[in-house]
Motif scaffolding. Structure first.
Motif, mmCIF file in Angstrom:
data_model
loop_
_atom_site.group_PDB
_atom_site.id
_atom_site.type_symbol
_atom_site.label_atom_id
_atom_site.label_comp_id
_atom_site.label_asym_id
_atom_site.label_seq_id
_atom_site.Cartn_x
_atom_site.Cartn_y
_atom_site.Cartn_z
ATOM 1 N N TRP A 58 -73.069 36.028 31.478
ATOM 2 C CA TRP A 58 -73.731 36.259 32.757
ATOM 3 C C TRP A 58 -72.765 36.849 33.784
ATOM 4 O O TRP A 58 -73.141 37.727 34.568
ATOM 5 C CB TRP A 58 -74.328 34.956 33.285
ATOM 6 C CG TRP A 58 -75.702 34.669 32.785
ATOM 7 C CD1 TRP A 58 -76.087 33.673 31.946
ATOM 8 C CD2 TRP A 58 -76.892 35.400 33.107
ATOM 9 N NE1 TRP A 58 -77.440 33.727 31.707
ATOM 10 C CE2 TRP A 58 -77.966 34.777 32.412
ATOM 11 C CE3 TRP A 58 -77.163 36.515 33.893
ATOM 12 C CZ2 TRP A 58 -79.273 35.244 32.502
ATOM 13 C CZ3 TRP A 58 -78.471 36.981 33.979
ATOM 14 C CH2 TRP A 58 -79.506 36.345 33.288
ATOM 15 N N CYS A 115 -82.113 33.004 42.485
ATOM 16 C CA CYS A 115 -82.361 32.367 41.180
ATOM 17 C C CYS A 115 -81.169 31.530 40.736
ATOM 18 O O CYS A 115 -81.332 30.382 40.289
ATOM 19 C CB CYS A 115 -82.677 33.431 40.138
ATOM 20 S SG CYS A 115 -84.277 34.240 40.360
ATOM 21 N N PHE A 116 -79.967 32.081 40.863
ATOM 22 C CA PHE A 116 -78.778 31.333 40.445
ATOM 23 C C PHE A 116 -78.548 30.118 41.343
ATOM 24 O O PHE A 116 -78.153 29.048 40.869
ATOM 25 C CB PHE A 116 -77.555 32.240 40.463
ATOM 26 C CG PHE A 116 -77.531 33.272 39.373
ATOM 27 C CD1 PHE A 116 -77.816 32.921 38.061
ATOM 28 C CD2 PHE A 116 -77.230 34.592 39.651
ATOM 29 C CE1 PHE A 116 -77.798 33.870 37.040
ATOM 30 C CE2 PHE A 116 -77.207 35.546 38.651
ATOM 31 C CZ PHE A 116 -77.498 35.186 37.338
ATOM 32 N N THR A 117 -78.817 30.278 42.639
ATOM 33 C CA THR A 117 -78.644 29.156 43.563
ATOM 34 C C THR A 117 -79.641 28.042 43.253
ATOM 35 O O THR A 117 -79.295 26.851 43.263
ATOM 36 C CB THR A 117 -78.817 29.626 45.022
ATOM 37 O OG1 THR A 117 -77.866 30.656 45.296
ATOM 38 C CG2 THR A 117 -78.601 28.474 45.989
ATOM 39 N N GLU A 118 -80.882 28.441 42.963
ATOM 40 C CA GLU A 118 -81.912 27.444 42.624
ATOM 41 C C GLU A 118 -81.539 26.693 41.347
ATOM 42 O O GLU A 118 -81.715 25.472 41.251
ATOM 43 C CB GLU A 118 -83.254 28.155 42.463
ATOM 44 C CG GLU A 118 -84.448 27.223 42.342
ATOM 45 C CD GLU A 118 -84.707 26.774 40.912
ATOM 46 O OE1 GLU A 118 -85.300 25.697 40.721
ATOM 47 O OE2 GLU A 118 -84.293 27.516 39.984
ATOM 48 N N ARG A 119 -80.982 27.424 40.372
ATOM 49 C CA ARG A 119 -80.550 26.775 39.139
ATOM 50 C C ARG A 119 -79.382 25.824 39.392
ATOM 51 O O ARG A 119 -79.279 24.769 38.769
ATOM 52 C CB ARG A 119 -80.155 27.829 38.098
ATOM 53 C CG ARG A 119 -81.312 28.689 37.602
ATOM 54 C CD ARG A 119 -82.329 27.887 36.822
ATOM 55 N NE ARG A 119 -81.771 27.313 35.609
ATOM 56 C CZ ARG A 119 -81.731 27.917 34.435
ATOM 57 N NH1 ARG A 119 -82.199 29.160 34.319
ATOM 58 N NH2 ARG A 119 -81.246 27.302 33.379
ATOM 59 N N THR A 162 -80.591 22.533 40.946
ATOM 60 C CA THR A 162 -81.343 21.667 40.022
ATOM 61 C C THR A 162 -80.592 21.457 38.708
ATOM 62 O O THR A 162 -81.191 21.042 37.718
ATOM 63 C CB THR A 162 -82.724 22.279 39.737
ATOM 64 O OG1 THR A 162 -82.555 23.588 39.160
ATOM 65 C CG2 THR A 162 -83.550 22.397 41.005
ATOM 66 N N ALA A 163 -79.282 21.761 38.699
ATOM 67 C CA ALA A 163 -78.500 21.658 37.463
ATOM 68 C C ALA A 163 -78.452 20.221 36.960
ATOM 69 O O ALA A 163 -78.156 19.300 37.730
ATOM 70 C CB ALA A 163 -77.090 22.182 37.702
ATOM 71 N N SER A 193 -73.316 22.898 34.174
ATOM 72 C CA SER A 193 -74.348 23.819 34.668
ATOM 73 C C SER A 193 -74.201 24.045 36.168
ATOM 74 O O SER A 193 -74.362 25.170 36.665
ATOM 75 C CB SER A 193 -75.738 23.275 34.354
ATOM 76 O OG SER A 193 -75.951 23.194 32.970
ATOM 77 N N PHE A 208 -73.535 27.853 37.441
ATOM 78 C CA PHE A 208 -74.495 28.574 38.276
ATOM 79 C C PHE A 208 -73.984 28.762 39.701
ATOM 80 O O PHE A 208 -74.355 29.727 40.379
ATOM 81 C CB PHE A 208 -75.842 27.847 38.268
ATOM 82 C CG PHE A 208 -76.620 28.061 37.015
ATOM 83 C CD1 PHE A 208 -77.101 29.322 36.684
ATOM 84 C CD2 PHE A 208 -76.875 27.005 36.143
ATOM 85 C CE1 PHE A 208 -77.824 29.531 35.514
ATOM 86 C CE2 PHE A 208 -77.590 27.203 34.968
ATOM 87 C CZ PHE A 208 -78.058 28.464 34.656
ATOM 88 N N SER A 250 -73.776 32.328 41.411
ATOM 89 C CA SER A 250 -74.382 32.531 42.735
ATOM 90 C C SER A 250 -73.389 33.187 43.688
ATOM 91 O O SER A 250 -73.719 34.153 44.387
ATOM 92 C CB SER A 250 -74.841 31.196 43.324
ATOM 93 O OG SER A 250 -75.798 30.577 42.503
#
Length: 282
Positions: free
Chosen positions: A149, A210-214, A217-218, A223, A227, A231
């Motif tokens: 990534w 998207c990366f911040t949201e992941r 909620t890691a 994770s 992420f 981010s």
């Protein structure tokens, strides 16, 4: 206090990404400027002496594929940066660039400009695409794909930046271009705006979300750190795009690190006897 400086602290991860972005960019620009001033084969030696970055990146990415810890996320991120740094060093040194080394004629039509621009970076792009495909294959079904990534973000952000420079943006810095790539400036275009820029900003903004949201909620520390690093890197790529438009002196972030550019030595033909002069009288 221990948790504050822990490797699982996302703020430490974000600051680490910021520092590595600034430092890695600066050290590459510094080495390229030094090679410019040294002349001769200094650029080739830079690339050869930088091969440990390439080797370390490949080994690190392979070794971290099964490591889902926070340390594994950091090492995968660093390995991808090392791999990317060597490719960029090879590009800026003019060793792996493209077959076209001529400036673009001022009145060239858009299709001709586009083909010429591709020619200036063709080998570099082929190498990046090859490495990205290799990482996709290597990372297939792997638990830790943060290295993949990281490289993918750098790849697509760079493609986006190049397209914007080609189609036209208000602010273009050519002072960091090394002598082997001086012809690149003729392929850039200054313009108030282009159609690609809003697409680039939207895509990078969405990816950052998207990366911040992941990250928020890691389920595991690995994770969370992975992420968070992605981010931060995507937000930095977004910031670099805005630097093409917003009048901020971003070049000062690295200018102070670089040695003064020495004048290019001029070859004095009058002091070089021709072959005819050397053989005259034999």
């Amino acid at each position: 206090m221990t948790d504050l400086w822990s490797m699982t602290n996302p703020w430490i991860a974000a600051l680490s990404a910021l520092f590595l972005w600034w430092f890695s960019t600066g050290i590459i620009l510094w080495r390229v400027r030094r090679a410019d001033n040294q002349g001769h084969d200094a650029h080739l030696w830079s690339v050869l002496l930088g091969l440990p970055l390439l080797l370390g990146g490949v080994v690190g990415l392979n070794e971290t594929l099964t490591d889902t810890s926070a340390t594994g996320a950091y090492l995968a991120f660093l390995s991808a940066l090392a791999l990317w740094a060597w490719v960029e060093l090879a590009f800026l040194s003019g060793i792996i660039a493209g077959p076209n080394t001529n400036p673009c004629p001022p009145g060239a039509a858009l299709p001709d400009r586009f083909l010429r621009a591709i020619g200036t970076i063709l080998w570099h792009e082929i190498l990046l695409i090859t490495l990205l495909c290799a990482l996709v294959i290597l990372s297939h079904d792997a638990p830790n794909i943060f290295g993949l990534w990281t490289f993918a973000i750098l790849f697509f952000a760079r493609i986006s930046a190049k397209l914007n420079l080609f189609f036209g943006v208000p602010r273009i810095h050519t002072e960091f271009l090394p002598r082997p790539l001086a012809h690149l400036a003729s392929h850039f275009r200054r313009a108030p705006m282009n159609a690609v820029f809003p697409v680039s900003i939207t895509a990078l903004s969405y990816a950052s979300y998207c990366f911040t949201e992941r990250a928020l909620t890691a389920p595991t520390p690995g994770s969370l750190i992975g992420f968070t690093l992605l981010s931060a890197l995507t937000l930095l790529a977004l910031l670099e795009h805005w630097f093409m438009v917003i009048p901020l002196p971003d070049q000062k972030l690295w200018r102070w690190m670089l040695p003064e550019r020495k004048p290019q030595p001029q070859v004095m033909q009058t002091l070089r006897p021709t072959l005819k002069e050397k053989t005259h009288g034999l």
